[in-house]
Design a protein around this motif. Structure first.
Motif, PDB file in Angstrom:
ATOM      1  N   LYS A   1       0.830  -1.203   0.000  1.00 53.24           N
ATOM      2  CA  LYS A   1       0.000   0.000   0.000  1.00 53.24           C
ATOM      3  C   LYS A   1       0.865   1.254   0.000  1.00 53.24           C
ATOM      4  CE  LYS A   1      -4.215  -1.772   2.180  1.00 53.24           C
ATOM      5  NZ  LYS A   1      -5.116  -1.685   3.366  1.00 53.24           N
TER       6      LYS A   1
ATOM      7  N   TYR B   1     -15.976   4.199  -7.738  1.00 51.27           N
ATOM      8  CA  TYR B   1     -17.061   3.456  -7.103  1.00 51.27           C
ATOM      9  C   TYR B   1     -18.012   2.829  -8.114  1.00 51.27           C
ATOM     10  CZ  TYR B   1     -18.596   2.969  -2.220  1.00 51.27           C
ATOM     11  OH  TYR B   1     -18.831   2.520  -0.953  1.00 51.27           O
TER      12      TYR B   1
ATOM     13  N   PRO C   1      -9.708   6.697  -0.275  1.00 48.24           N
ATOM     14  CA  PRO C   1      -9.753   5.309   0.225  1.00 48.24           C
ATOM     15  C   PRO C   1      -9.766   5.232   1.747  1.00 48.24           C
ATOM     16  CG  PRO C   1      -8.136   5.528  -1.547  1.00 48.24           C
ATOM     17  CD  PRO C   1      -8.541   6.922  -1.155  1.00 48.24           C
ATOM     18  N   VAL C   2      -9.027   6.154   2.393  1.00 44.14           N
ATOM     19  CA  VAL C   2      -8.953   6.140   3.859  1.00 44.14           C
ATOM     20  C   VAL C   2     -10.296   6.559   4.466  1.00 44.14           C
ATOM     21  CG1 VAL C   2      -7.807   7.120   5.877  1.00 44.14           C
ATOM     22  CG2 VAL C   2      -6.484   6.623   3.808  1.00 44.14           C
TER      23      VAL C   2
ATOM     24  N   GLU D   1     -13.248   6.693   2.979  1.00 47.72           N
ATOM     25  CA  GLU D   1     -14.304   5.754   2.595  1.00 47.72           C
ATOM     26  C   GLU D   1     -14.283   4.513   3.469  1.00 47.72           C
ATOM     27  OE1 GLU D   1     -16.355   2.543   0.856  1.00 47.72           O
ATOM     28  OE2 GLU D   1     -14.160   2.598   0.890  1.00 47.72           O
ATOM     29  N   ALA D   2     -13.073   4.062   3.864  1.00 50.74           N
ATOM     30  CA  ALA D   2     -12.974   2.895   4.742  1.00 50.74           C
ATOM     31  C   ALA D   2     -13.554   3.178   6.125  1.00 50.74           C
ATOM     32  CB  ALA D   2     -11.505   2.476   4.865  1.00 50.74           C
ATOM     33  N   GLU D   3     -13.528   4.462   6.539  1.00 51.35           N
ATOM     34  CA  GLU D   3     -14.028   4.828   7.861  1.00 51.35           C
ATOM     35  C   GLU D   3     -15.522   5.119   7.866  1.00 51.35           C
ATOM     36  OE1 GLU D   3     -12.428   4.839  10.782  1.00 51.35           O
ATOM     37  OE2 GLU D   3     -10.645   4.034   9.789  1.00 51.35           O
TER      38      GLU D   3
ATOM     39  N   GLY E   1     -17.618   5.082   4.836  1.00 50.16           N
ATOM     40  CA  GLY E   1     -18.351   4.501   3.726  1.00 50.16           C
ATOM     41  C   GLY E   1     -18.909   5.538   2.762  1.00 50.16           C
TER      42      GLY E   1
END
Length: 462
Positions: A37, A270, A403-404, A406-408, A410
């Protein structure tokens, strides 16, 4: 959207697999997922660093060597970078991959600064907006070509990914040869270089008319030359510190930055998962994603006559409002997709396609060329460069943070994009003057008081 061709159009696992195997073979080290990553972040960010560098260099190159020569440097950089990317798996070098990425980024930075400026400078006043849209049209065509090249049954495979990344080289080579036949910007020759005779000859060739029939354009050139003659040479420091340029520079940078923070890259990222969640198979989802690229091109084409007949300012504001609504609908439908998969999936797909349509009519094309309409020729190259830097900066933020975040949280991430887009709409409603059919001198005169200016009250725009 300069980095979409690598960030969002092919399977990330292809590059991860190559990087992992290369390090293992050369250094006998098995990289962890975290290390991969980090390496991927470097691969993404170095491209954007190249873009920022190219954007900053564009103003100096264009004034020192001319618009055509500067664009040629960008094409040559693209060819060189593409060749380096093609050689990456052959020489098994991640270092070469990084070098190729930064060189291609340099080419992209030069292009996003120089092409809109060149196109709007050579266009007659009544066609200036329509011609300015052509830059966005070229980008959307490139996006679609990248999507096609990244398909599993085309070049999106472990054996051919390097060919996919270098597939733009023939286009750069063709553009370089075409550039030889194109005229230099008459405004550059007349105002910057003081070569009035050559400028009028190029203007006559551009319009395919005798110089005697071009008195209105010649008068405009003379006005710009007079303005240049009573001012000192423009520098980056002067552009940044001049109070009269504070508002137009802010608007250029805001719209370029906001174009990226409107979430277009995130929506493209997305789109494939959304289509998969709707029950569409992998192959069908890929082709559905291509549909977003086609819609993007269609709207870029439609925006050409739109720029001819409609207010730039109103189109940009309407595009921002409608795009924000689509982002909000997309966020809500993703949150509710498990409660009603069939209905919410259909709404998700409709929201994605509607967003691409509304983005493509205003938020996509206008930020690229609006700087050429807000600035006179002296400060224009530097303003366009700073605007391009803002665009690449926004691209970097979205690429690194989406990405960070969105991971937290959504799909709530799309609300951030919607709020920022609405904020940009509000600022443009108050401060952005209408530029359609108006000279840059007239437009600039409405913004000399900085943020105390009310350019729309002056122009009578609503």
């Amino acid at each position: 959207m300069p980095s979409e061709s690598l960030c969002y159009m092919f399977d990330l696992q292809l590059i991860k697999s190559f990087c992992n195997e290369s390090v293992k073979e050369r250094l006998d080290i098995q990289m962890s997922e975290y290390q991969l990553k980090v390496l991927w972040s470097a691969i993404v960010s170095i491209f954007l660093i190249g873009g920022v560098t190219g954007s900053l260099a564009a103003s100096w190159l264009s004034d020192r060597f001319g618009r055509k020569a500067a664009i040629g440097v960008g094409n040559i950089s693209g060819i060189l970078g593409g060749v380096l990317l093609f050689l990456v798996p052959i020489v098994n070098s991640i270092e070469l991959f990084l070098i190729g990425r930064i060189v291609v980024g340099l080419s992209g930075g030069l292009a996003t600064s120089l092409l809109p400026m060149y196109l709007t400078e050579i266009a007659p006043l009544k066609l200036r907006g329509a011609v300015g849209v052509l830059c966005q049209l070229g980008i959307t065509c490139g996006v679609l070509m990248g999507q096609v090249a990244g398909l599993d049954n085309v070049l999106g495979t472990l054996e051919f990914w390097h060919i996919m990344l270098a597939s733009f080289v023939p286009l750069c080579a063709a553009a370089l040869f075409l550039l030889i036949t194109l005229p230099e910007s008459p405004k550059y020759l007349y105002v910057i270089k003081g070569q009035q005779g050559k400028a009028l000859k190029e203007l006559s060739r551009l319009r395919n008319m005798d110089v005697m029939l071009l008195q209105n354009e010649i008068t405009d050139l003379q006005k710009e030359l007079q303005m240049k003659s009573i001012t000192e040479i423009w520098s980056m420091k002067r552009v940044l510190s001049d109070p009269a340029l504070r508002l137009p520079l802010f608007l250029v940078c805001l719209n370029q930055f906001g174009q990226q923070l409107s979430g277009i890259n995130a929506v493209f990222y997305y789109s494939n998962p959304i289509f998969r969640a709707a029950g569409i198979g992998h192959t069908e989802a890929e082709y559905a994603t291509l549909g977003t690229g086609v819609a993007n091109i269609v709207m870029a084409i439609v925006s050409v006559p739109v720029m001819l007949f409609f207010s730039r300012r109103k189109v940009l504001i309407l595009s921002g409002v409608l795009s924000s609504i689509c982002l909000i609908v997309l966020c809500i439908s993703i949150l509710l997709i498990e409660a009603s998969p069939s209905v919410m999936s259909a709404i998700c797909i409709a929201a994605v396609l509607a967003y691409v349509v509304f983005y493509g009519i205003g938020l996509g094309p206008i930020p690229y060329f609006i700087g050429s309409e807000l600035f006179d020729i002296g400060a224009r190259p530097i303003a366009m460069s700073l605007g391009s830097v803002s665009n690449w900066g926004g691209n970097f933020i979205v690429g690194m943070m989406f990405p960070v975040i969105e991971a937290e949280i959504g799909s709530l991430t799309f609300l951030i994009f919607a709020l920022f887009t609405l904020l940009m709409v509000l600022v443009n409603k108050v401060y952005l003057p209408e530029t359609q059919g108006r000279s840059t001198a007239d437009i600039a005169a409405t913004m000399t008081r900085g943020f105390k200016s009310r350019p729309n009250a002056t122009s009578g725009s609503s």
